[in-house]
Design a protein around this motif. Sequence first.
Motif, short mmCIF file in Angstrom:
data_model
loop_
_atom_site.label_atom_id
_atom_site.label_comp_id
_atom_site.label_asym_id
_atom_site.label_seq_id
_atom_site.Cartn_x
_atom_site.Cartn_y
_atom_site.Cartn_z
N ASP A 71 0.82 -1.21 0.00
CA ASP A 71 0.00 0.00 0.00
C ASP A 71 0.85 1.27 0.00
N ASP A 72 2.16 1.13 -0.16
CA ASP A 72 3.04 2.30 -0.15
C ASP A 72 2.74 3.18 -1.36
N SER A 73 2.24 4.37 -1.12
CA SER A 73 1.81 5.25 -2.20
C SER A 73 2.64 6.53 -2.31
N PHE A 74 3.68 6.65 -1.47
CA PHE A 74 4.58 7.80 -1.55
C PHE A 74 6.02 7.32 -1.48
N VAL A 75 6.89 7.97 -2.24
CA VAL A 75 8.32 7.67 -2.20
C VAL A 75 9.08 8.99 -2.16
N ALA A 76 9.96 9.13 -1.18
CA ALA A 76 10.86 10.28 -1.10
C ALA A 76 12.23 9.83 -1.58
N VAL A 77 12.86 10.64 -2.43
CA VAL A 77 14.19 10.36 -2.96
C VAL A 77 15.04 11.59 -2.68
N LEU A 78 16.18 11.40 -2.01
CA LEU A 78 17.02 12.51 -1.57
C LEU A 78 18.45 12.33 -2.06
N ASN A 79 19.01 13.37 -2.65
CA ASN A 79 20.39 13.35 -3.13
C ASN A 79 21.25 14.22 -2.20
N PHE A 80 22.12 13.58 -1.44
CA PHE A 80 23.02 14.29 -0.54
C PHE A 80 24.41 14.45 -1.14
N ALA A 81 24.58 14.01 -2.38
CA ALA A 81 25.89 14.04 -3.03
C ALA A 81 26.25 15.46 -3.47
N PRO A 82 27.55 15.75 -3.59
CA PRO A 82 27.98 17.08 -4.04
C PRO A 82 27.85 17.27 -5.55
N GLU A 83 27.28 16.27 -6.24
CA GLU A 83 27.06 16.41 -7.68
C GLU A 83 25.67 15.88 -8.03
N ALA A 84 25.24 16.22 -9.23
CA ALA A 84 23.92 15.76 -9.71
C ALA A 84 23.95 14.25 -9.89
N MET A 85 22.79 13.64 -9.72
CA MET A 85 22.65 12.20 -9.89
C MET A 85 21.89 11.97 -11.20
N LYS A 86 22.52 11.29 -12.14
CA LYS A 86 21.91 11.01 -13.44
C LYS A 86 21.51 9.54 -13.53
N LYS A 87 20.31 9.30 -14.01
CA LYS A 87 19.80 7.95 -14.26
C LYS A 87 19.93 7.03 -13.05
N LEU A 88 19.46 7.51 -11.92
CA LEU A 88 19.43 6.69 -10.71
C LEU A 88 18.35 5.63 -10.88
N PRO A 110 7.06 -0.16 -12.19
CA PRO A 110 7.79 0.01 -10.95
C PRO A 110 9.27 0.37 -11.12
N LYS A 111 9.88 0.11 -12.28
CA LYS A 111 11.30 0.44 -12.45
C LYS A 111 11.43 1.78 -13.16
N VAL A 112 12.16 2.71 -12.52
CA VAL A 112 12.33 4.05 -13.09
C VAL A 112 13.80 4.45 -13.04
N GLN A 113 14.13 5.46 -13.84
CA GLN A 113 15.44 6.10 -13.79
C GLN A 113 15.20 7.57 -13.52
N LEU A 114 15.83 8.08 -12.47
CA LEU A 114 15.58 9.44 -12.02
C LEU A 114 16.83 10.29 -12.14
N ASP A 115 16.66 11.56 -12.43
CA ASP A 115 17.74 12.54 -12.44
C ASP A 115 17.48 13.51 -11.29
N LEU A 116 18.48 13.67 -10.42
CA LEU A 116 18.37 14.56 -9.28
C LEU A 116 19.49 15.59 -9.32
N PRO A 117 19.17 16.86 -9.16
CA PRO A 117 20.23 17.87 -9.10
C PRO A 117 20.99 17.78 -7.78
N VAL A 118 22.05 18.53 -7.66
CA VAL A 118 22.81 18.60 -6.41
C VAL A 118 21.85 19.01 -5.30
N GLY A 119 21.83 18.25 -4.22
CA GLY A 119 20.93 18.55 -3.11
C GLY A 119 19.46 18.40 -3.46
#
Length: 133
Positions: A71-88, A110-119
Motif C-alpha cells: 500500500d506504499d503510495s509515496f516515495v521520497a528520494v534525496l540526493n546528498f551528493a555534491p554532484e547531480a545524480m543522473k539515471k538513478l 515500478p522500475k524508473v530512472q531518475l535525475d536529481l540535481p545537487v541537493g
Amino acid sequence: QEHGAEDELRCAYDPLGGPGDATTLAHYRKLLQARRRHRQLRENDLRILLSDSKRHVLAYSRGDDPARQDDDSFVAVLNFAPEAMKKLALKLPQKGTWRDLLSGKTYRGPKVQLDLPVGGSMLLQHVNAGTRR
C-alpha cells in the motif's frame, strides 16, 4: 552543540522570506502542504528502498499500514551528493503512474530512472492509488 561543534558557534539564522529565498520558501511550502494533505507523510509507516552511502542517495516509501508493503503510495528520494545524480535506477513499490509532487513530472513504475540535481529531492505519489491529491 546542536551542530556537533565543541566551541561556541556564532550563527545568524534569518527567516526565509527575503528576496533571495523565494525558491527555498516555495519548496518548503510545497512540502508542508503535501504533509498536511496526506496523512501517510506524517505517520510511522516507512520502508527504506535505497540507502547508498557511496553515492549519497536515500529513498524511502510511505504507506498506510506498517505491516504491509503493497500500500506504499509515496516515495521520497534525496540526493546528498555534491554532484547531480543522473539515471538513478530505483524500483518503486507499485506498478503504474507516479507523479513528483514537487515538479509535476510523471514516471511509469515500478522500475524508473531518475535525475536529481545537487541537493535535489523528489516526493513521488502513486496516482493510481486511492489517495487524495
